[in-house]
Design a protein around this motif. Structure first.
Motif, mmCIF file in Angstrom:
data_model
loop_
_atom_site.group_PDB
_atom_site.id
_atom_site.type_symbol
_atom_site.label_atom_id
_atom_site.label_comp_id
_atom_site.label_asym_id
_atom_site.label_seq_id
_atom_site.Cartn_x
_atom_site.Cartn_y
_atom_site.Cartn_z
ATOM 1 N N GLY A 46 -17.558 -9.748 -2.543
ATOM 2 C CA GLY A 46 -18.003 -10.548 -3.676
ATOM 3 C C GLY A 46 -16.839 -11.217 -4.388
ATOM 4 N N PRO A 47 -17.078 -12.335 -5.083
ATOM 5 C CA PRO A 47 -15.994 -13.040 -5.781
ATOM 6 C C PRO A 47 -15.322 -12.195 -6.852
ATOM 7 N N TRP A 48 -16.070 -11.327 -7.523
ATOM 8 C CA TRP A 48 -15.483 -10.477 -8.558
ATOM 9 C C TRP A 48 -14.570 -9.425 -7.947
ATOM 10 N N ALA A 192 -9.318 -2.269 -12.152
ATOM 11 C CA ALA A 192 -10.757 -2.197 -12.382
ATOM 12 C C ALA A 192 -11.360 -1.299 -11.322
ATOM 13 N N ALA A 193 -12.487 -0.703 -11.619
ATOM 14 C CA ALA A 193 -13.182 0.116 -10.621
ATOM 15 C C ALA A 193 -13.505 -0.740 -9.403
ATOM 16 N N GLY A 194 -13.394 -0.152 -8.230
ATOM 17 C CA GLY A 194 -13.579 -0.893 -6.990
ATOM 18 C C GLY A 194 -14.965 -1.501 -6.856
ATOM 19 N N GLY A 195 -14.992 -2.727 -6.312
ATOM 20 C CA GLY A 195 -16.254 -3.400 -6.061
ATOM 21 C C GLY A 195 -16.518 -3.606 -4.590
ATOM 22 N N GLY A 196 -15.707 -2.977 -3.737
ATOM 23 C CA GLY A 196 -15.870 -3.138 -2.299
ATOM 24 C C GLY A 196 -17.197 -2.594 -1.803
ATOM 25 N N ALA A 197 -17.785 -3.290 -0.848
ATOM 26 C CA ALA A 197 -19.074 -2.879 -0.271
ATOM 27 C C ALA A 197 -18.954 -2.933 1.254
ATOM 28 N N PRO A 198 -18.532 -1.845 1.894
ATOM 29 C CA PRO A 198 -18.278 -1.861 3.336
ATOM 30 C C PRO A 198 -19.521 -1.913 4.208
ATOM 31 N N LYS A 199 -20.698 -1.614 3.661
ATOM 32 C CA LYS A 199 -21.916 -1.643 4.474
ATOM 33 C C LYS A 199 -23.082 -2.171 3.643
#
Length: 234
Positions: A46-48, A192-199
């Motif tokens: 995501g852009p954020w 910032a808290a992670g916003g990664g979405a691996p799945k």
């Protein structure tokens, strides 16, 4: 007496929309949705998250099980700036701390950071890898020793070479570490808290035709929207 049961974090969801696009642009999206480039789940960037933290939420906080290495969970620690997260990693020998891989784009600068300190200094590394997992190059930065007092923040910046698809943040020499982050930025962003979405998987794809002129190719446009849903917890 009231009681509350705390379970696993609920999966996340994102509403994604494309305001207007050409048939060629939407063709790539439709191809992805229908399996042209392989089946889901996919990684969502995501852009954020790109400018705040690409690590999955748990890894960004070093929750147990979200990182790998010879260290142990170290509990609450004071960071420079005064914050006191409840999770950190301790290592008597400064053994390597390794975070999950995050997506990168060749040529786009990446910065990795962590609060960490070691009696002989500590080093931060970003391994840029290709689609087979082979390391193409590594950006490293060494930092002076620091023992006692609040943990200082350390960082490294590198540019992924051609054929890079992901990067792995590693920390060596740190006796204690907390709150790692990876961003697609040339400098260190505020944590910032992670916003990664691996799945993730996509649901509810809809398309709305805006222009469909037979004799003018540039007057053929439509919009699209869908929902991305996280598979599992990160």
């Amino acid at each position: 007496m009231q009681k509350a049961q705390h379970g696993r974090r609920a999966p996340r969801a994102w509403q994604v929309g494309i305001g207007t696009a050409t048939p060629a642009e939407l063709g790539q999206l439709m191809g992805l949705m229908h399996g042209l480039y392989g089946p889901p789940p996919w990684v969502y960037v995501g852009p954020w998250a790109q400018v705040t933290n690409l690590l999955p939420p748990a890894a960004s906080m070093l929750l147990p099980g979200s990182w790998s290495g010879a260290g142990v969970s170290g509990g609450t620690v004071t960071l420079e700036g005064g914050t006191r997260p409840s999770y950190s990693v301790l290592s008597d020998t400064g053994a390597e701390l390794r975070l999950p891989a995050v997506p990168v784009v060749a040529g786009v600068p990446v910065t990795g950071s962590v609060w960490g300190a070691g009696s002989s200094g500590c080093s931060i590394h970003l391994d840029f890898r290709n689609a087979t997992g082979a390391t193409l190059s590594t950006a490293s930065a060494s930092h002076a020793a620091a023992v006692g007092g609040p943990l200082p923040r350390r960082s490294v910046t590198g540019t992924p070479p051609a054929e890079s698809v992901d990067a792995v943040l590693r920390v060596t020499g740190a006796l204690r570490a907390a709150q790692p982050a990876v961003t697609w930025t040339p400098d260190m962003a505020a944590w910032a808290a992670g916003g990664g979405a691996p799945k993730v998987v996509a649901r509810g794809l809809s398309e709305a035709v805006q222009l469909a002129v037979r004799d003018e190719a540039y007057l053929r446009r439509s919009s699209a929207s869908f929902v991305l849903e996280e598979v599992g917890n990160a």
